[in-house]
Design an enzyme around this catalytic site. Structure first.
Site, PDB file in Angstrom:
ATOM      1  N   ASP A   1      -2.820  -6.636   9.413  1.00  0.00           N
ATOM      2  CA  ASP A   1      -3.191  -6.494   8.001  1.00  0.00           C
ATOM      3  C   ASP A   1      -3.889  -5.175   7.697  1.00  0.00           C
ATOM      4  O   ASP A   1      -4.450  -4.995   6.602  1.00  0.00           O
ATOM      5  CB  ASP A   1      -4.072  -7.667   7.565  1.00  0.00           C
ATOM      6  CG  ASP A   1      -3.259  -8.941   7.388  1.00  0.00           C
ATOM      7  OD1 ASP A   1      -2.135  -8.839   6.860  1.00  0.00           O
ATOM      8  OD2 ASP A   1      -3.737 -10.014   7.779  1.00  0.00           O
TER       9      ASP A   1
ATOM     10  N   ASP B   1       4.600 -11.466   6.315  1.00  0.00           N
ATOM     11  CA  ASP B   1       3.555 -10.745   5.586  1.00  0.00           C
ATOM     12  C   ASP B   1       3.553  -9.257   5.922  1.00  0.00           C
ATOM     13  O   ASP B   1       3.208  -8.411   5.088  1.00  0.00           O
ATOM     14  CB  ASP B   1       2.169 -11.305   5.916  1.00  0.00           C
ATOM     15  CG  ASP B   1       2.104 -12.816   5.965  1.00  0.00           C
ATOM     16  OD1 ASP B   1       3.040 -13.438   6.482  1.00  0.00           O
ATOM     17  OD2 ASP B   1       1.091 -13.379   5.518  1.00  0.00           O
TER      18      ASP B   1
END
Length: 385
Positions: free
Chosen positions: A101, A163
């Protein structure tokens, strides 16, 4: 390709109304939240997470968008966004907490700061983050590894998740800034894996693919935040819509455009009457009372970008779909008149399998809603492109 500038498309009155209400509300909420890192609203108050939490970039990213929209009139949003970026240095330099992330965190802080103001310090932060992200690449399986072990002895070194399609724009940024093609090569390899292993024939999307980290062979599919391995988690579908459109924007490759269209058609075909998705399109009916407004907001941004990449004859279909979702979020899910609620958009679902943060505002839902408004208003600096 569609070459019509967003500035030449007339802004609908509801967009300007929503923007003003957003400005007014965030001026109030930012007085409490400040340079912290909100994640999910509970009982009307955003719970604040540590700087290493994966959503740390969304609040400052939202503030940057509002700052640019307000221009020199803004004395509230930019200082807080800059302070958030500064606080993330402890995570970037600490390294141990970093995972896939990285893109979410520094694209929405350092990249946009550099784009708006040419901050060399922000540029160095973004490039350092890109190096760390590139270092997570598994050569055998052609994927960027997701997460780190959550407990001692756990091995999730072969896990990749959809993601991450939203994190690879940081690598394209690094190639553009440095001329070093290694970053974009890793981005291309990972997105190739998305095409080959995450998108099903019907356009639905898997959340987690586990590879053998030694051989690179697919070992299994895992449901993750969706209902099960063969379900269709709506936010994962939205990550794919936007992530593929971004890859197409950065590379011009038709296969990414085609895949983004394919996934978006599935997404749109599953929407209920109000155009805001349930949390998983293939979950049992009794759970479908739960929507995920954040999935709708993210997909809307992807649809707006896709409308700029397709031929003129197709553009309005994608733009209208994105605008329709955002308008429904504003009119049917907005909390702008609720002083007791800090979130902008209600009814997000973060993690149903773990029963965490269900039916609440989520900071990434708020961020993508604001990004969607900024796109519809025209001329916004979007961090990812």
């Amino acid at each position: 390709m569609n070459t019509i500038s967003a500035n030449r498309i007339e802004t609908a009155p509801w967009v300007n109304e929503a923007w003003e209400q957003t400005i007014n509300k965030v001026k109030r909420t930012s007085a409490r939240i400040g340079a912290e890192f909100p994640h999910a609203s509970q009982g009307g108050t955003y719970i604040l997470e540590a700087p290493h939490w994966w959503t740390a970039g969304f609040w400052p990213g939202l503030l940057w968008l509002l700052h640019e929209g307000e221009g020199s009139a803004d004395t509230t949003f930019r200082p807080i966004a800059e302070e958030c970026e500064l606080r993330l240095d402890e995570v970037l330099d600490g390294y141990d907490r970093l995972d896939h992330d990285i893109g979410f965190m520094w694209t929405l802080t350092s990249v946009i700061n550099y784009k708006l103001y040419g901050s060399e310090l922000s540029r160095r932060r973004a490039l350092k983050a890109a190096n760390y992200l590139m270092g997570r690449f598994n050569l055998k399986g052609n994927f960027i590894r997701a997460w780190n072990p959550w407990s001692e002895g756990e091995d999730n070194s072969g896990w990749a998740i959809i993601d991450c399609a939203m994190n690879v724009p940081l690598l394209y940024f690094a190639t553009r800034e440095t001329g070093d093609l290694r970053y974009s090569h890793v981005a291309e390899a990972h997105m190739g894996t998305v095409l080959n292993h995450f998108i099903r024939k019907d356009g639905s999307v898997r959340h987690i693919v586990r590879f053998d980290p030694q051989s690179g062979e697919v070992a299994e599919y895992i449901g993750g935040q969706g209902y099960g391995p063969e379900s269709a988690w709506s936010r994962g579908t939205a990550w794919a819509v936007y992530g593929l459109a971004l890859a197409a924007k950065h590379t011009g490759r038709q296969e990414y455009i085609d895949a983004a269209k394919h996934v978006s058609h599935f997404f749109l075909s599953q929407l209920p009457e109000d155009s805001v998705p349930v949390w998983d399109f293939r979950a049992p009916e009794e759970t479908k009372v739960l929507r995920d407004s954040s999935a709708g907001a993210c997909a809307a941004c992807g649809l707006l970008l896709l409308s700029e990449l397709v031929p003129d004859s197709e553009a309005s279909s994608y733009r209208n779909a994105g605008e329709r979702i955002l308008k429904s979020l504003y009119q049917n899910y907005g909390a702008f008149d609720q002083d007791e609620e800090e979130g902008l958009i209600l009814h997000g679902t973060s993690h149903y399998p773990e029963r965490k943060n269900m039916d609440v505002p989520l900071i990434y839902g708020d961020y993508f809603f604001v990004e969607g408004l900024a796109r519809l208003r025209g001329g916004a600096t979007i961090p990812w492109v």
